[in-house]
Design a protein around this motif. Sequence first.
Motif, PDB file in Angstrom:
ATOM      1  N   ALA A   1      -3.309  10.975   6.056  1.00  0.00           N
ATOM      2  CA  ALA A   1      -4.202   9.813   6.224  1.00  0.00           C
ATOM      3  C   ALA A   1      -5.682  10.194   6.195  1.00  0.00           C
ATOM      4  CB  ALA A   1      -3.868   9.074   7.516  1.00  0.00           C
TER       5      ALA A   1
ATOM      6  N   GLU B   1      -0.486   6.694   2.828  1.00  0.00           N
ATOM      7  CA  GLU B   1      -1.746   6.404   3.518  1.00  0.00           C
ATOM      8  C   GLU B   1      -1.545   6.331   5.037  1.00  0.00           C
ATOM      9  OE1 GLU B   1      -3.450   2.845   1.840  1.00  0.00           O
ATOM     10  OE2 GLU B   1      -3.225   3.620  -0.202  1.00  0.00           O
ATOM     11  N   ARG B   2      -0.333   6.039   5.474  1.00  0.00           N
ATOM     12  CA  ARG B   2      -0.035   5.938   6.905  1.00  0.00           C
ATOM     13  C   ARG B   2       0.559   7.223   7.472  1.00  0.00           C
ATOM     14  NH1 ARG B   2       1.305   1.033   4.591  1.00  0.00           N
ATOM     15  NH2 ARG B   2       3.478   1.601   4.252  1.00  0.00           N
TER      16      ARG B   2
ATOM     17  N   TRP C   1      -0.934   9.976  -5.161  1.00  0.00           N
ATOM     18  CA  TRP C   1      -1.264   8.740  -4.434  1.00  0.00           C
ATOM     19  C   TRP C   1      -1.254   7.598  -5.436  1.00  0.00           C
ATOM     20  CZ3 TRP C   1      -5.864   5.808  -5.177  1.00  0.00           C
ATOM     21  CH2 TRP C   1      -6.026   4.738  -4.272  1.00  0.00           C
TER      22      TRP C   1
ATOM     23  N   ILE D   1      -6.708  11.322   2.660  1.00  0.00           N
ATOM     24  CA  ILE D   1      -6.772  10.181   1.740  1.00  0.00           C
ATOM     25  C   ILE D   1      -8.037   9.364   2.008  1.00  0.00           C
ATOM     26  CG2 ILE D   1      -5.660   7.982   1.142  1.00  0.00           C
ATOM     27  CD1 ILE D   1      -2.965   9.530   1.516  1.00  0.00           C
ATOM     28  N   ASN D   2      -8.359   9.156   3.252  1.00  0.00           N
ATOM     29  CA  ASN D   2      -9.576   8.415   3.601  1.00  0.00           C
ATOM     30  C   ASN D   2     -10.832   9.174   3.159  1.00  0.00           C
ATOM     31  OD1 ASN D   2     -10.830   6.088   4.771  1.00  0.00           O
ATOM     32  ND2 ASN D   2     -11.521   7.434   6.420  1.00  0.00           N
TER      33      ASN D   2
ATOM     34  N   SER E   1       0.855  -1.185   0.000  1.00  0.00           N
ATOM     35  CA  SER E   1       0.000   0.000   0.000  1.00  0.00           C
ATOM     36  C   SER E   1       0.891   1.234   0.000  1.00  0.00           C
ATOM     37  CB  SER E   1      -0.929   0.005   1.214  1.00  0.00           C
ATOM     38  OG  SER E   1      -0.182  -0.007   2.407  1.00  0.00           O
ATOM     39  N   ASP E   2       0.402   2.291  -0.594  1.00  0.00           N
ATOM     40  CA  ASP E   2       1.173   3.525  -0.669  1.00  0.00           C
ATOM     41  C   ASP E   2       1.441   4.017   0.754  1.00  0.00           C
ATOM     42  OD1 ASP E   2       2.152   6.131  -1.019  1.00  0.00           O
ATOM     43  OD2 ASP E   2       0.932   6.453  -2.809  1.00  0.00           O
TER      44      ASP E   2
ATOM     45  N   LYS F   1     -11.256   8.778  -0.462  1.00  0.00           N
ATOM     46  CA  LYS F   1     -11.757   7.429  -0.757  1.00  0.00           C
ATOM     47  C   LYS F   1     -13.270   7.362  -0.579  1.00  0.00           C
ATOM     48  CE  LYS F   1     -11.513   2.651   0.791  1.00  0.00           C
ATOM     49  NZ  LYS F   1     -10.972   1.723   1.784  1.00  0.00           N
TER      50      LYS F   1
END
Length: 115
Positions: free
Chosen positions: A58, A52-53, A102, A61-62, A48-49, A65
């Motif tokens: 984070a 994202e963490r 991303w 990005i969420n 996973s990229d 999504k």
Amino acid sequence: MEPDYWRYHKATGCPVPHAKALFAEMPALWQQRVLQAIEHDPPGRLLSDPIERDPQWADIINAAKLEAEQTAAEAGHTGRGRCHVVWRVQADILAQRHGVVWFSPARMNPGASFD
């Protein structure tokens, strides 16, 4: 030390010749993210990229999504192939609104098949 393409092959299962060619053609940022993911993600799991963490990104990005999933649903994208639509929309939201590059699971794991 193993060459980076070999580490990529081992982490993704991508055939060695393909991994070597693909890794050589990756832009530097993509290579960097893949190598970071290889170091962090457990062996045998999809990469996973790492962004994202990153606590700075984070939540953004969420949120992108969730918005991409809603956009795909409203456009009638359900079932097979839906994830690719979601990931494309998510990447566009992140790039256009936040200037964030991303890499989707499909980009991080070219040897894997996603519905």
